[in-house]
Write a protein that holds these residues in place. Structure first.
Motif, PDB file in Angstrom:
ATOM      1  N   VAL A 103      32.064  41.316  45.105  1.00  0.00           N
ATOM      2  CA  VAL A 103      33.398  41.523  44.446  1.00  0.00           C
ATOM      3  C   VAL A 103      33.014  40.461  43.189  1.00  0.00           C
ATOM      4  CG1 VAL A 103      35.902  40.731  44.308  1.00  0.00           C
ATOM      5  CG2 VAL A 103      34.518  41.444  46.555  1.00  0.00           C
ATOM      6  N   ASP A 104      33.374  40.933  42.073  1.00  0.00           N
ATOM      7  CA  ASP A 104      33.536  40.238  40.578  1.00  0.00           C
ATOM      8  C   ASP A 104      34.860  39.835  40.609  1.00  0.00           C
ATOM      9  OD1 ASP A 104      33.696  39.290  37.994  1.00  0.00           O
ATOM     10  OD2 ASP A 104      31.773  40.565  37.641  1.00  0.00           O
ATOM     11  N   TYR A 105      35.299  38.474  40.604  1.00  0.00           N
ATOM     12  CA  TYR A 105      36.564  38.076  40.294  1.00  0.00           C
ATOM     13  C   TYR A 105      37.024  37.607  38.863  1.00  0.00           C
ATOM     14  CZ  TYR A 105      37.104  37.676  45.486  1.00  0.00           C
ATOM     15  OH  TYR A 105      37.362  37.759  46.722  1.00  0.00           O
ATOM     16  N   GLY A 106      36.201  38.237  37.792  1.00  0.00           N
ATOM     17  CA  GLY A 106      36.284  37.969  36.420  1.00  0.00           C
ATOM     18  C   GLY A 106      36.188  36.420  36.153  1.00  0.00           C
ATOM     19  N   LYS A 107      36.963  36.096  35.151  1.00  0.00           N
ATOM     20  CA  LYS A 107      36.814  34.665  34.782  1.00  0.00           C
ATOM     21  C   LYS A 107      38.350  33.932  34.354  1.00  0.00           C
ATOM     22  CE  LYS A 107      36.049  35.791  29.675  1.00  0.00           C
ATOM     23  NZ  LYS A 107      35.243  35.321  28.594  1.00  0.00           N
TER      24      LYS A 107
ATOM     25  N   GLY B 284      40.951  46.064  39.593  1.00  0.00           N
ATOM     26  CA  GLY B 284      42.259  45.392  39.470  1.00  0.00           C
ATOM     27  C   GLY B 284      42.427  44.089  38.949  1.00  0.00           C
ATOM     28  N   TRP B 285      43.445  43.354  39.241  1.00  0.00           N
ATOM     29  CA  TRP B 285      43.897  42.340  38.718  1.00  0.00           C
ATOM     30  C   TRP B 285      43.355  41.030  39.448  1.00  0.00           C
ATOM     31  CZ3 TRP B 285      47.056  38.426  41.102  1.00  0.00           C
ATOM     32  CH2 TRP B 285      47.556  37.389  40.079  1.00  0.00           C
ATOM     33  N   SER B 286      42.536  40.327  38.909  1.00  0.00           N
ATOM     34  CA  SER B 286      42.141  39.064  39.719  1.00  0.00           C
ATOM     35  C   SER B 286      42.799  37.693  39.220  1.00  0.00           C
ATOM     36  CB  SER B 286      40.716  38.954  39.518  1.00  0.00           C
ATOM     37  OG  SER B 286      40.283  38.681  38.317  1.00  0.00           O
ATOM     38  N   ASP B 287      42.677  36.675  39.845  1.00  0.00           N
ATOM     39  CA  ASP B 287      43.359  35.523  39.555  1.00  0.00           C
ATOM     40  C   ASP B 287      42.407  34.170  40.157  1.00  0.00           C
ATOM     41  OD1 ASP B 287      45.591  33.906  38.394  1.00  0.00           O
ATOM     42  OD2 ASP B 287      45.582  33.216  40.309  1.00  0.00           O
ATOM     43  N   ILE B 288      42.159  33.344  39.305  1.00  0.00           N
ATOM     44  CA  ILE B 288      41.333  32.143  39.957  1.00  0.00           C
ATOM     45  C   ILE B 288      42.245  31.000  39.489  1.00  0.00           C
ATOM     46  CG2 ILE B 288      39.367  30.799  39.448  1.00  0.00           C
ATOM     47  CD1 ILE B 288      37.709  33.489  38.243  1.00  0.00           C
ATOM     48  N   ASP B 289      42.806  30.544  40.625  1.00  0.00           N
ATOM     49  CA  ASP B 289      43.667  29.410  40.458  1.00  0.00           C
ATOM     50  C   ASP B 289      42.786  28.019  40.302  1.00  0.00           C
ATOM     51  OD1 ASP B 289      46.064  28.063  40.840  1.00  0.00           O
ATOM     52  OD2 ASP B 289      45.900  27.915  43.049  1.00  0.00           O
TER      53      ASP B 289
END
Length: 180
Positions: free
Chosen positions: A71-75, A31-36
């Motif tokens: 979990v891989d939260y992407g970049k 799915g969609w990930s977000d790193i704030d």
């Protein structure tokens, strides 16, 4: 953290080998990930990416399970002209999952635990990473397709820390869970 994980995996294997396989499960979602992160000083900033989660657990009762997840939260990428900086994040967690059936096909799921979160910051000519243990939590809605196959839509939260700076991360995903 490694001792807890080893004990959890050993206990799961023990219960699985004793014929209680109907309680174990595995799953995965995408799915969609977000790193704030704060991208101050950069011309462009993209904090969202595609992430994924792999998890497995053992239900001790129909309502409570112990669970491990990766979990891989992407970049997140910040850039100014030709210079770009990436922050990537992965997480390995161990915790408790609670299941609240609404009816025969729909169940609410809550997750709470500790995660070993690794944040990696990289750019032209440099790279640094930091690993910290942080709490994580998640909520999900589980739809039973067949007796052992479930579709699960969920939202997972934790915090990354890199060189003293913290970033909240989220993963909104849809996937499957299979019970043995």
């Amino acid at each position: 953290m490694k001792k807890i994980t080893t004990a959890l995996l050993a206990a799961t294997a023990l219960f699985a080998s004793s014929g209680a396989m109907a309680q174990a499960y595995v799953g995965g979602s995408l799915g969609w990930s977000d790193i704030d992160v704060d991208c101050g000083g950069f011309a462009s900033c993209d904090t969202s990416d595609v992430g994924f989660k792999l998890f497995g657990g053992y239900k001790f009762t129909p309502y409570v399970a112990v669970e491990a997840s990766y979990v891989d939260y992407g970049k997140a990428t910040a850039s100014a002209g030709p210079v770009s900086v990436d922050l990537t994040g992965t997480s390995f967690g161990v915790g408790v999952a609670g299941f609240l059936p609404f009816n025969n096909v729909l169940t609410g799921v809550g997750r709470l635990g500790l995660a070993s979160n690794k944040a990696k910051l990289s750019g032209p000519g440099f790279s640094s990473s930091d690993t910290n243990t942080k709490p994580y939590f998640g909520i999900a809605l589980d739809f039973r397709v067949m007796p052992q196959l479930h579709i699960e839509g969920g939202l997972d939260f934790t915090t990354f820390e890199e060189d003293g700076d913290e970033a909240d991360v989220r993963l909104l995903s849809v996937g499957v869970r299979y019970e043995f």
